[in-house]
Design an enzyme around this catalytic site. Structure first.
Site, PDB file in Angstrom:
ATOM      1  N   ARG A  13      99.424 -16.683   1.773  1.00  0.00           N
ATOM      2  CA  ARG A  13     100.188 -15.895   2.753  1.00  0.00           C
ATOM      3  C   ARG A  13      99.321 -14.926   3.557  1.00  0.00           C
ATOM      4  O   ARG A  13      99.804 -14.309   4.504  1.00  0.00           O
ATOM      5  CB  ARG A  13     101.328 -15.150   2.041  1.00  0.00           C
ATOM      6  CG  ARG A  13     102.491 -16.067   1.708  1.00  0.00           C
ATOM      7  CD  ARG A  13     103.711 -15.279   1.368  1.00  0.00           C
ATOM      8  NE  ARG A  13     103.648 -14.751   0.001  1.00  0.00           N
ATOM      9  CZ  ARG A  13     104.181 -13.595  -0.368  1.00  0.00           C
ATOM     10  NH1 ARG A  13     104.796 -12.834   0.519  1.00  0.00           N
ATOM     11  NH2 ARG A  13     104.090 -13.183  -1.615  1.00  0.00           N
ATOM     12  N   LYS A  20      91.270 -13.974  -0.648  1.00  0.00           N
ATOM     13  CA  LYS A  20      92.130 -12.788  -0.592  1.00  0.00           C
ATOM     14  C   LYS A  20      91.449 -11.526  -1.095  1.00  0.00           C
ATOM     15  O   LYS A  20      91.540 -10.462  -0.464  1.00  0.00           O
ATOM     16  CB  LYS A  20      93.412 -13.039  -1.382  1.00  0.00           C
ATOM     17  CG  LYS A  20      94.303 -11.813  -1.434  1.00  0.00           C
ATOM     18  CD  LYS A  20      95.738 -12.136  -1.705  1.00  0.00           C
ATOM     19  CE  LYS A  20      96.001 -12.520  -3.127  1.00  0.00           C
ATOM     20  NZ  LYS A  20      97.457 -12.622  -3.391  1.00  0.00           N
ATOM     21  N   THR A  77      98.035 -18.382 -14.646  1.00  0.00           N
ATOM     22  CA  THR A  77      97.400 -17.166 -15.158  1.00  0.00           C
ATOM     23  C   THR A  77      96.907 -17.332 -16.594  1.00  0.00           C
ATOM     24  O   THR A  77      95.864 -16.778 -16.967  1.00  0.00           O
ATOM     25  CB  THR A  77      98.369 -15.969 -15.069  1.00  0.00           C
ATOM     26  OG1 THR A  77      99.622 -16.347 -15.654  1.00  0.00           O
ATOM     27  CG2 THR A  77      98.625 -15.551 -13.632  1.00  0.00           C
ATOM     28  N   GLY A 134     108.317 -11.788 -12.786  1.00  0.00           N
ATOM     29  CA  GLY A 134     108.766 -12.171 -14.112  1.00  0.00           C
ATOM     30  C   GLY A 134     109.602 -11.038 -14.693  1.00  0.00           C
ATOM     31  O   GLY A 134     109.316  -9.863 -14.462  1.00  0.00           O
ATOM     32  N   GLU A 149     109.815 -16.108 -16.014  1.00  0.00           N
ATOM     33  CA  GLU A 149     109.480 -16.130 -14.586  1.00  0.00           C
ATOM     34  C   GLU A 149     110.746 -16.346 -13.770  1.00  0.00           C
ATOM     35  O   GLU A 149     111.672 -17.055 -14.202  1.00  0.00           O
ATOM     36  CB  GLU A 149     108.468 -17.251 -14.300  1.00  0.00           C
ATOM     37  CG  GLU A 149     107.098 -17.005 -14.885  1.00  0.00           C
ATOM     38  CD  GLU A 149     106.505 -15.679 -14.450  1.00  0.00           C
ATOM     39  OE1 GLU A 149     106.267 -15.493 -13.252  1.00  0.00           O
ATOM     40  OE2 GLU A 149     106.308 -14.799 -15.307  1.00  0.00           O
ATOM     41  N   TYR A 361      70.447   9.807  28.737  1.00  0.00           N
ATOM     42  CA  TYR A 361      70.028   8.872  27.707  1.00  0.00           C
ATOM     43  C   TYR A 361      68.705   9.344  27.132  1.00  0.00           C
ATOM     44  O   TYR A 361      67.701   9.432  27.846  1.00  0.00           O
ATOM     45  CB  TYR A 361      69.877   7.440  28.255  1.00  0.00           C
ATOM     46  CG  TYR A 361      69.285   6.529  27.205  1.00  0.00           C
ATOM     47  CD1 TYR A 361      69.962   6.314  26.006  1.00  0.00           C
ATOM     48  CD2 TYR A 361      68.050   5.923  27.390  1.00  0.00           C
ATOM     49  CE1 TYR A 361      69.413   5.523  25.008  1.00  0.00           C
ATOM     50  CE2 TYR A 361      67.498   5.115  26.393  1.00  0.00           C
ATOM     51  CZ  TYR A 361      68.186   4.928  25.202  1.00  0.00           C
ATOM     52  OH  TYR A 361      67.643   4.153  24.218  1.00  0.00           O
ATOM     53  N   TYR A 382      61.982   1.446  27.489  1.00  0.00           N
ATOM     54  CA  TYR A 382      61.825   0.005  27.292  1.00  0.00           C
ATOM     55  C   TYR A 382      61.258  -0.613  28.549  1.00  0.00           C
ATOM     56  O   TYR A 382      61.783  -0.416  29.647  1.00  0.00           O
ATOM     57  CB  TYR A 382      63.218  -0.573  26.975  1.00  0.00           C
ATOM     58  CG  TYR A 382      63.241  -2.027  26.609  1.00  0.00           C
ATOM     59  CD1 TYR A 382      62.415  -2.523  25.609  1.00  0.00           C
ATOM     60  CD2 TYR A 382      64.116  -2.904  27.243  1.00  0.00           C
ATOM     61  CE1 TYR A 382      62.459  -3.863  25.262  1.00  0.00           C
ATOM     62  CE2 TYR A 382      64.171  -4.238  26.899  1.00  0.00           C
ATOM     63  CZ  TYR A 382      63.335  -4.722  25.897  1.00  0.00           C
ATOM     64  OH  TYR A 382      63.387  -6.049  25.562  1.00  0.00           O
ATOM     65  N   ALA A 418      64.082  18.452  39.728  1.00  0.00           N
ATOM     66  CA  ALA A 418      65.182  17.488  39.732  1.00  0.00           C
ATOM     67  C   ALA A 418      64.769  16.234  40.475  1.00  0.00           C
ATOM     68  O   ALA A 418      64.054  16.287  41.462  1.00  0.00           O
ATOM     69  CB  ALA A 418      66.411  18.116  40.384  1.00  0.00           C
ATOM     70  N   ARG A 435      59.330  14.112  43.661  1.00  0.00           N
ATOM     71  CA  ARG A 435      60.286  13.874  44.739  1.00  0.00           C
ATOM     72  C   ARG A 435      59.581  13.890  46.093  1.00  0.00           C
ATOM     73  O   ARG A 435      58.641  14.673  46.308  1.00  0.00           O
ATOM     74  CB  ARG A 435      61.280  15.041  44.692  1.00  0.00           C
ATOM     75  CG  ARG A 435      62.648  14.742  45.123  1.00  0.00           C
ATOM     76  CD  ARG A 435      63.421  16.021  45.260  1.00  0.00           C
ATOM     77  NE  ARG A 435      63.442  16.862  44.048  1.00  0.00           N
ATOM     78  CZ  ARG A 435      63.574  18.188  44.089  1.00  0.00           C
ATOM     79  NH1 ARG A 435      63.672  18.823  45.232  1.00  0.00           N
ATOM     80  NH2 ARG A 435      63.594  18.881  42.980  1.00  0.00           N
TER      81      ARG A 435
HETATM   82  C1  UD1 Z   1     102.608 -13.201 -12.193  1.00  0.00           C
HETATM   83  C2  UD1 Z   1     103.333 -13.145 -13.506  1.00  0.00           C
HETATM   84  C3  UD1 Z   1     104.688 -12.483 -13.299  1.00  0.00           C
HETATM   85  C4  UD1 Z   1     104.489 -11.096 -12.722  1.00  0.00           C
HETATM   86  C5  UD1 Z   1     103.675 -11.192 -11.443  1.00  0.00           C
HETATM   87  C6  UD1 Z   1     103.312  -9.804 -10.967  1.00  0.00           C
HETATM   88  C7  UD1 Z   1     102.612 -15.114 -14.706  1.00  0.00           C
HETATM   89  C8  UD1 Z   1     102.979 -16.498 -15.145  1.00  0.00           C
HETATM   90  N1  UD1 Z   1     103.525 -14.475 -13.989  1.00  0.00           N
HETATM   91  O1  UD1 Z   1     103.347 -14.056 -11.343  1.00  0.00           O
HETATM   92  O2  UD1 Z   1     105.387 -12.384 -14.525  1.00  0.00           O
HETATM   93  O3  UD1 Z   1     105.762 -10.515 -12.437  1.00  0.00           O
HETATM   94  O4  UD1 Z   1     102.441 -11.890 -11.678  1.00  0.00           O
HETATM   95  O5  UD1 Z   1     102.725  -9.902  -9.715  1.00  0.00           O
HETATM   96  O6  UD1 Z   1     101.565 -14.630 -15.059  1.00  0.00           O
HETATM   97  N2  UD1 Z   1      95.516 -16.399 -10.627  1.00  0.00           N
HETATM   98  C9  UD1 Z   1      94.322 -16.988 -11.001  1.00  0.00           C
HETATM   99  N3  UD1 Z   1      94.335 -18.280 -11.419  1.00  0.00           N
HETATM  100  C10 UD1 Z   1      95.466 -19.012 -11.476  1.00  0.00           C
HETATM  101  C11 UD1 Z   1      96.679 -18.409 -11.097  1.00  0.00           C
HETATM  102  C12 UD1 Z   1      96.679 -17.096 -10.684  1.00  0.00           C
HETATM  103  O7  UD1 Z   1      93.272 -16.361 -10.948  1.00  0.00           O
HETATM  104  O8  UD1 Z   1      95.397 -20.175 -11.869  1.00  0.00           O
HETATM  105  C13 UD1 Z   1      95.515 -15.008 -10.175  1.00  0.00           C
HETATM  106  C14 UD1 Z   1      95.970 -14.897  -8.737  1.00  0.00           C
HETATM  107  O9  UD1 Z   1      94.847 -14.908  -7.869  1.00  0.00           O
HETATM  108  C15 UD1 Z   1      96.682 -13.564  -8.715  1.00  0.00           C
HETATM  109  C16 UD1 Z   1      97.177 -13.380 -10.135  1.00  0.00           C
HETATM  110  O10 UD1 Z   1      96.447 -14.288 -10.925  1.00  0.00           O
HETATM  111  O11 UD1 Z   1      95.786 -12.502  -8.466  1.00  0.00           O
HETATM  112  C17 UD1 Z   1      98.666 -13.604 -10.264  1.00  0.00           C
HETATM  113  O12 UD1 Z   1      98.941 -14.923  -9.894  1.00  0.00           O
HETATM  114  P1  UD1 Z   1     100.253 -15.302  -9.123  1.00  0.00           P
HETATM  115  O13 UD1 Z   1     100.281 -16.760  -8.950  1.00  0.00           O
HETATM  116  O14 UD1 Z   1     100.419 -14.432  -7.935  1.00  0.00           O
HETATM  117  O15 UD1 Z   1     101.348 -14.919 -10.224  1.00  0.00           O
HETATM  118  P2  UD1 Z   1     102.844 -14.644  -9.927  1.00  0.00           P
HETATM  119  O16 UD1 Z   1     103.529 -15.930  -9.714  1.00  0.00           O
HETATM  120  O17 UD1 Z   1     103.001 -13.587  -8.918  1.00  0.00           O
END
Ligand code: UD1
Ligand code: CA
Length: 453
Positions: A13, A20, A77, A134, A149, A361, A382, A418, A435
């Site tokens: 997004r 990001k 995650t 979540g 979730e 300058y 220059y 001047a 001058r």
């Molecule tokens: C997650 C939580 C949710 C919580 C929310 C808060 C889980 C399953 N859910 O959901 O309960 O309310 O965050 O914002 O954990 N990331 C990785 N690798 C991955 C997936 C994600 O590094 O494979 C990182 C993303 O870059 C991000 C963060 O983990 O910074 C959260 O991932 P995102 O997919 O945004 O989780 P949410 O669905 O928002």
């Protein structure tokens, strides 16, 4: 403790080619803020899970105290934290942070980490509009049962207002047991870190929660709109800190510090100024509206009038600069120097009490004390191939509209008439002028248009 920072996600997004966590808040990548906080907590080991955007994230922020763990593909995650297990110290708990949640405070996290003694700790928050997060499911006694979730939740669960901020702390040996056993049987087909809550309950491990000191600490960046909102929050917090230190801000909503701003006593900053890199303002400094200062040192009592631009430059005490002045890299002003409107100074030193008040300058010049540089003066530094220096000794008076063709030296106490184009050194204490003599031409007539016939 171990800290794991999740930063592998794409951030669709944001609609950007830049990963990001490299988008900037207060002039620094989002992830840099989280790294600062992890270090402030005294993390023994910091693992950063990266993936989307290839090596760009690692290259931008690499440091000796970081372990970089590439997650490819990104399967959730839980899968992300799983990749770090071999790098974690099993004798210390593991705290999970997010590369895109940059304002989280060390005090909040310390409280969360304090929950790790007995079991699992979760940072939660009550939201009027919990959509997208979540939800924390508790039993009748209020004990946490699991996290569900949004997309897996029943209508009843969706009505719960307590959400998972994502921040968690867990005993590391428990993570070693739990994470390899996670499955992805859920609406998103991902390995959810949040499923470890259910696993903890199954083992009879206590699950405790705490809430952030301020709601904004847990705000994440998913879009440019949210990035801008967090930028204002971050700037406003900075502004409050400055005011607490005694700085007068004419409007704390209109200041941008994109780096480090170090202020003495009784500093006043008018609206819409931008500070980048490291800026040091001495006691009593006044900065007018709409100034931009980058890597600058400003001495006590110096006044910088509106719309001035200062970069990699230093001003002594008691100077008067601007409005509309530009001090470029390598400028060093002594004390009580005046640099006025539309004066550009580059790679030059200007000693005490010298003045260039209008339209000039000054480049690659060494200017002594008590020098007056007249309006429209230009150092011609220059020649199309190389830069040359102009030396102007103490007590010199440079008449208006003078060109100093460098290399050239103006001796102490000299005066330049001047309009002089100085191509050879001017001797001390004498008037030098290039001058042509003024004449009035006898019999001259202004050409007249021919009258139509
Ligand atoms: C997650 C939580 C949710 C919580 C929310 C808060 C889980 C399953 N859910 O959901 O309960 O309310 O965050 O914002 O954990 N990331 C990785 N690798 C991955 C997936 C994600 O590094 O494979 C990182 C993303 O870059 C991000 C963060 O983990 O910074 C959260 O991932 P995102 O997919 O945004 O989780 P949410 O669905 O928002
Ligand atoms: Ca998210």
């Amino acid at each position: 403790m171990n800290v794991v920072i999740l930063a592998a996600g794409q951030g669709k997004r944001m609609r950007s080619d830049l990963p990001k966590v490299l988008h900037r808040l207060g002039g620094r990548p989002l992830l840099a803020h989280v790294l600062d906080t992890a270090r402030e907590l005294g993390a023994g080991r910091i693992c950063v899970v990266y993936g989307h955007g290839g090596e760009a994230v690692r290259e931008a922020l690499d440091a000796d105290d970081l372990v970089w763990v590439r997650q490819e593909p990104q399967l959730g995650t839980g899968h992300a934290v799983l990749q770090t297990l071999t790098f974690l110290d099993a004798d210390a708990p593991t705290l999970v942070l997010y590369g895109d949640v940059p304002l989280i405070g060390a005090a909040t996290l310390s409280r969360l980490v304090g929950l790790a003694g007995s079991g699992l700790g979760i940072l939660t928050e009550d939201l009027e509009e919990p959509g997208g997060y979540g939800r924390i499911v508790r039993d009748e006694e209020g004990r946490v049962q699991r996290i569900v979730e949004e997309r897996d939740a029943s209508d009843e669960e969706r009505a719960l207002s307590e959400i998972n901020t994502g921040f968690m702390v867990a005993p590391t040996p428990a993570l070693l047991r739990w994470l390899p056993s996670l499955d992805n049987n859920n609406a998103q087909g991902e390995y959810y870190l949040t499923d470890i809550v259910g696993l903890a309950i199954d083992e009879g491990m206590p699950v405790a929660t705490t809430q952030p000191d301020a709601a904004w600490e847990v705000l994440g960046v998913n879009s440019k709109v949210q990035l801008a909102e967090l930028e204002r929050l971050h700037q406003y917090r900075n502004a409050l800190l400055l005011m607490e230190q005694g700085v007068t801000l004419l409007d704390p909503d209109r200041i941008d510090v994109r780096g480090e701003l170090d202020c003495g006593r009784d500093v006043t900053i008018d609206v819409s100024c931008v500070f980048e890199g490291r800026v040091v303002l001495g006691d009593g400094v006044e900065i007018g509206a709409h100034c931009v200062l980058k890597n600058a040192v400003v001495g006590a009592g110096t006044r910088i009038a509106p719309f001035s631009h200062i970069e990699d430059a230093e001003a002594g005490s008691g100077c008067v600069i601007g409005p509309y002045a530009r001090l470029r890299p390598g400028t060093k002003l002594g004390a009580d120097v005046h640099i006025g409107n539309f004066v550009e100074v580059k790679n030059s030193t200007v000693a005490d009490r010298s003045k260039a008040n209008h339209l000039a300058y000054v480049g690659d010049a060494t200017i002594g004390r008590n020098v007056n540089v007249g309006a429209g003066t230009i150092t011609c530094n220059y020649d199309g191939a190389s830069k040359h220096r102009t030396v102007i000794e103490d007590d010199v008076f440079i008449g208006s509209d003078t060109q100093l063709v460098a290399p050239v030296t103006v001796g102490r106490g000299a005066t330049l008439g001047a309009g002089t184009t100085l191509t050879a050194d001017a001797p001390p204490d004498k008037l030098t002028i290039s001058r042509a003599r003024q004449v009035t031409v006898p019999g001259w007539k202004r050409p007249a248009k021919k009258k139509p016939a």
